[in-house]
Design an enzyme around this catalytic site. Sequence first.
Site, PDB file in Angstrom:
ATOM      1  N   ASP A   7      -6.277   8.930   3.647  1.00  0.00           N
ATOM      2  CA  ASP A   7      -7.081   8.318   4.709  1.00  0.00           C
ATOM      3  C   ASP A   7      -6.290   8.358   6.009  1.00  0.00           C
ATOM      4  OD1 ASP A   7      -9.281   6.923   5.916  1.00  0.00           O
ATOM      5  OD2 ASP A   7      -8.134   5.079   5.807  1.00  0.00           O
ATOM      6  N   SER A   8      -6.991   8.130   7.108  1.00  0.00           N
ATOM      7  CA  SER A   8      -6.327   8.064   8.408  1.00  0.00           C
ATOM      8  C   SER A   8      -5.417   6.841   8.483  1.00  0.00           C
ATOM      9  CB  SER A   8      -7.380   7.973   9.514  1.00  0.00           C
ATOM     10  OG  SER A   8      -8.122   6.778   9.354  1.00  0.00           O
ATOM     11  N   CYS A  70     -11.892   9.057   3.396  1.00  0.00           N
ATOM     12  CA  CYS A  70     -12.096   8.885   4.834  1.00  0.00           C
ATOM     13  C   CYS A  70     -13.375   9.634   5.195  1.00  0.00           C
ATOM     14  CB  CYS A  70     -10.902   9.487   5.581  1.00  0.00           C
ATOM     15  SG  CYS A  70     -11.076   9.425   7.371  1.00  0.00           S
ATOM     16  N   GLU A 162      -6.800  -1.958  11.693  1.00  0.00           N
ATOM     17  CA  GLU A 162      -5.434  -1.404  11.624  1.00  0.00           C
ATOM     18  C   GLU A 162      -4.421  -2.320  12.308  1.00  0.00           C
ATOM     19  OE1 GLU A 162      -4.071   1.511  10.207  1.00  0.00           O
ATOM     20  OE2 GLU A 162      -5.965   1.781   9.147  1.00  0.00           O
ATOM     21  N   CYS A 194     -17.716   4.119   6.351  1.00  0.00           N
ATOM     22  CA  CYS A 194     -16.303   4.210   6.734  1.00  0.00           C
ATOM     23  C   CYS A 194     -15.544   3.376   5.714  1.00  0.00           C
ATOM     24  CB  CYS A 194     -16.101   3.656   8.142  1.00  0.00           C
ATOM     25  SG  CYS A 194     -14.354   3.433   8.573  1.00  0.00           S
ATOM     26  N   HIS A 196     -12.891   1.817   5.870  1.00  0.00           N
ATOM     27  CA  HIS A 196     -12.311   0.555   6.363  1.00  0.00           C
ATOM     28  C   HIS A 196     -13.320  -0.596   6.235  1.00  0.00           C
ATOM     29  CE1 HIS A 196      -9.251   3.118   8.227  1.00  0.00           C
ATOM     30  NE2 HIS A 196      -8.573   2.035   8.615  1.00  0.00           N
TER      31      HIS A 196
HETATM   32  N1  DGL Z   1     -11.491   5.128   6.976  1.00  0.00           N
HETATM   33  C1  DGL Z   1     -11.897   6.140   7.920  1.00  0.00           C
HETATM   34  C2  DGL Z   1     -13.344   6.540   7.623  1.00  0.00           C
HETATM   35  O1  DGL Z   1     -13.788   6.355   6.491  1.00  0.00           O
HETATM   36  C3  DGL Z   1     -11.619   5.636   9.298  1.00  0.00           C
HETATM   37  C4  DGL Z   1     -11.560   6.696  10.322  1.00  0.00           C
HETATM   38  C5  DGL Z   1     -10.763   6.372  11.553  1.00  0.00           C
HETATM   39  O2  DGL Z   1      -9.540   6.457  11.466  1.00  0.00           O
HETATM   40  O3  DGL Z   1     -11.377   6.125  12.592  1.00  0.00           O
HETATM   41  O4  DGL Z   1     -14.049   7.064   8.453  1.00  0.00           O
END
Ligand code: DGL
Length: 270
Positions: A7-8, A70, A162, A194, A196
Amino acid sequence: MAVGVFDSGLGGLTVLGAVTERMPDVPFVYLGDNAHTPYGVRDADDIYALTCAGVERLWEDGCDLVILACNTASAAALKRMQETWVPEDKRVLGVFVPLIEALTERGWGDNSPPREVAVKHVALFATPATVSSRAFQRELAYRAIGVDVEAQPCGGVVDAIEQGDMQLAEALVHSHVEALLRRMPRPEAAVLGCTHYPLVEHAFREALGERVDVYSQPNLVAASLADYLIRRPDMIGAGRDSAFLTTGNPVNVSRKATQFLRRQITFRAA
Ligand code: DGL
């Protein structure tokens, strides 16, 4: 070897939590690209380059199979990666398809023509990059007809999570939900697009009200991965070591991850 989860940043931990609970014997290596989060405000080429670098790092760790936990990477980069870049002996899978299969009442690999489904009005909450890719609408159109999708780019939510500012994240969720409900007052289903967002799922549910069915990815992805590994057990490999890697500051990332998953998580530098 193990299965890689990318993931990011911290959002993929929601998927990691569900897959480890469902498959406690499978070793998972998690990589969060915290140094470059959020991806949702980047352009497609940038997301593609960062995602390829992350996946390569997990291949180096012996993970022949990598899950892009992600949506932004799945939406903006996965198709291009699969078509031009992933070698024969490796697999990279995204998190969109299990969600859309659940929404359209399909089993895995049901490639029959698109048909009418029960749900007609769907609210999609995702990052700006995921929304502008229209990947969700494209995957949905392969499977269903007559579904109206209203998408809300939820600027700021990933950043707030974050930073560990959950109050700000919840306030932003309320205002994004209100904005969407002004355009689509009665969605039957809402998609948290997403990884998150499950960390603020209660705020989405509260703002949407009880009538809306909320589709959240972690358990859907875990069920789909368990199915996949039954068909392709060779993709797990023999290794037993799970690990948490980050491109960011391991101490800070470990602290936030421990808070989110409510167990001690120790990241090391990727
Ligand atoms: N968890 C990522 C997603 O599912 C977040 C992306 C981001 O870093 O903006 O899109």
